[in-house]
Design a protein around this motif. Structure first.
Motif, PDB file in Angstrom:
ATOM      1  N   LYS A   1      44.269  42.317  33.305  1.00  0.00           N
ATOM      2  CA  LYS A   1      43.962  40.953  33.730  1.00  0.00           C
ATOM      3  C   LYS A   1      43.779  40.886  35.246  1.00  0.00           C
ATOM      4  CE  LYS A   1      46.360  38.678  29.901  1.00  0.00           C
ATOM      5  NZ  LYS A   1      47.530  37.840  29.503  1.00  0.00           N
TER       6      LYS A   1
ATOM      7  N   GLY B   1      40.468  39.931  37.299  1.00  0.00           N
ATOM      8  CA  GLY B   1      40.690  38.651  37.957  1.00  0.00           C
ATOM      9  C   GLY B   1      40.056  38.552  39.329  1.00  0.00           C
ATOM     10  N   SER B   2      40.062  37.326  39.864  1.00  0.00           N
ATOM     11  CA  SER B   2      39.468  37.073  41.171  1.00  0.00           C
ATOM     12  C   SER B   2      40.216  35.954  41.871  1.00  0.00           C
ATOM     13  CB  SER B   2      37.994  36.705  41.022  1.00  0.00           C
ATOM     14  OG  SER B   2      37.838  35.579  40.174  1.00  0.00           O
TER      15      SER B   2
ATOM     16  N   LEU C   1      47.855  35.002  37.070  1.00  0.00           N
ATOM     17  CA  LEU C   1      46.799  35.832  36.492  1.00  0.00           C
ATOM     18  C   LEU C   1      47.286  36.668  35.323  1.00  0.00           C
ATOM     19  CD1 LEU C   1      45.180  36.904  39.858  1.00  0.00           C
ATOM     20  CD2 LEU C   1      44.065  35.540  38.089  1.00  0.00           C
TER      21      LEU C   1
ATOM     22  N   VAL D   1      35.935  31.993  40.767  1.00  0.00           N
ATOM     23  CA  VAL D   1      37.227  32.637  40.977  1.00  0.00           C
ATOM     24  C   VAL D   1      38.257  32.059  40.014  1.00  0.00           C
ATOM     25  CG1 VAL D   1      36.737  33.138  43.400  1.00  0.00           C
ATOM     26  CG2 VAL D   1      37.966  31.038  42.801  1.00  0.00           C
ATOM     27  N   ASP D   2      39.307  32.831  39.786  1.00  0.00           N
ATOM     28  CA  ASP D   2      40.344  32.402  38.844  1.00  0.00           C
ATOM     29  C   ASP D   2      41.452  31.598  39.516  1.00  0.00           C
ATOM     30  OD1 ASP D   2      39.241  33.769  36.535  1.00  0.00           O
ATOM     31  OD2 ASP D   2      39.852  35.635  37.512  1.00  0.00           O
ATOM     32  N   VAL D   3      41.688  31.863  40.804  1.00  0.00           N
ATOM     33  CA  VAL D   3      42.771  31.182  41.509  1.00  0.00           C
ATOM     34  C   VAL D   3      42.390  31.088  42.983  1.00  0.00           C
ATOM     35  CG1 VAL D   3      44.039  33.348  41.908  1.00  0.00           C
ATOM     36  CG2 VAL D   3      45.272  31.175  41.957  1.00  0.00           C
TER      37      VAL D   3
ATOM     38  N   LYS E   1      40.674  24.673  38.931  1.00  0.00           N
ATOM     39  CA  LYS E   1      41.235  25.947  39.373  1.00  0.00           C
ATOM     40  C   LYS E   1      42.663  25.753  39.875  1.00  0.00           C
ATOM     41  CE  LYS E   1      37.138  27.864  38.914  1.00  0.00           C
ATOM     42  NZ  LYS E   1      36.813  28.909  37.920  1.00  0.00           N
TER      43      LYS E   1
END
Length: 248
Positions: free
Chosen positions: A27, A31-32, A208, A121-123, A146
């Motif tokens: 993950k 992830g990003s 994440l 982006v993820d976070v 987000k």
């Protein structure tokens, strides 16, 4: 997602963690994160996320490296003086971990650039010391769904929290304080940036990987002089101009 033998050795201490293991590390690799502010908080956060194997890191900052930064912005050296922070930081992170992708944006986070930076982006991690920028980052995160990891430091005190939907950062800080202070004015002990920046990276890793309980809707406050921490819950403001109409 397959790891090379080198990556397996590199992330061995994560892989043996029950809460991370192979699935969690995958993950992270997929992830990003966007880090807004490659300064005192963004520096340690970026270093630890890169070391952890986060697949994509984007750093946004309009400033250049200054000699006064080196007291706490540990991602830079004297050789970086005068360079754009995102460029210098990206070079350092790529050298630290060649298995990740790092990109820099040498510009301010504004309403005009918000969606482009946050998309994909993820976070998002906000380590800026400007309330107008913090408000813009928060609004973009709420608008685009987000999670936001927010940190702040000054003198000997720091704080970090996670906001996802409601409550949002504007529930905590409805308006810009009339006497808002910055580190350049009140000072800050350098090591405090490492404590809070590392905590921000830790919260991003938890988000994440799904490990543990992130500080969602909560704020951890650290008093370095007293060696004490306390965690408070942030209440959703029904009149919040950003998330007031969003679901909790």
């Amino acid at each position: 997602m397959v790891f090379t033998d080198v990556e397996i050795e590199r992330y061995a201490r994560h892989l043996v963690l029950r809460e991370v293991g192979g699935p969690g590390q995958q993950k992270l690799k997929a992830g990003s994160a966007l880090i807004v502010g490659a300064g005192g908080l963004g520096s340690p956060a970026a270093l630890y996320l890169a070391a952890a194997g986060l697949g994509t890191l984007i750093l946004a900052d309009p400033d250049e490296v200054d000699l006064s930064n080196l007291q706490r912005q540990v991602i830079y050296t004297e050789e970086d003086l005068g360079r754009a922070k995102p460029e210098a930081a990206a070079d350092r992170l790529a050298a630290l971990n060649p298995h990740i992708f790092v990109a820099g944006y040498n510009g301010a986070f504004t309403d005009d650039t918000a969606d482009e930076l946050v998309t994909g982006v993820d976070v998002v991690l906000d380590g800026t010391d400007d309330f107008a920028t913090r408000f813009a980052v928060n609004a973009a995160c709420v608008r685009m769904g987000k999670p936001l990891v927010s940190g702040a430091i000054g003198r000997w005190t720091g704080q970090a929290g996670v906001f996802a939907g409601r409550p949002c950062y504007r529930c905590l800080v409805p308006e810009i304080p009339p006497e808002a202070e910055t580190c350049s004015v009140v000072g800050v002990v350098g090591a405090l940036a490492g404590v809070i920046g590392s905590l921000m990276a830790l919260e991003a890793i938890k988000l994440l990987t799904g490990a543990g309980e992130p500080l969602t809707g909560r704020l951890m406050i650290y008093d370095a002089l007293a060696g004490q921490t306390r965690t408070v819950r942030v209440a959703a403001d029904p009149e919040c101009p950003v998330c007031g109409g969003a679901e909790a």
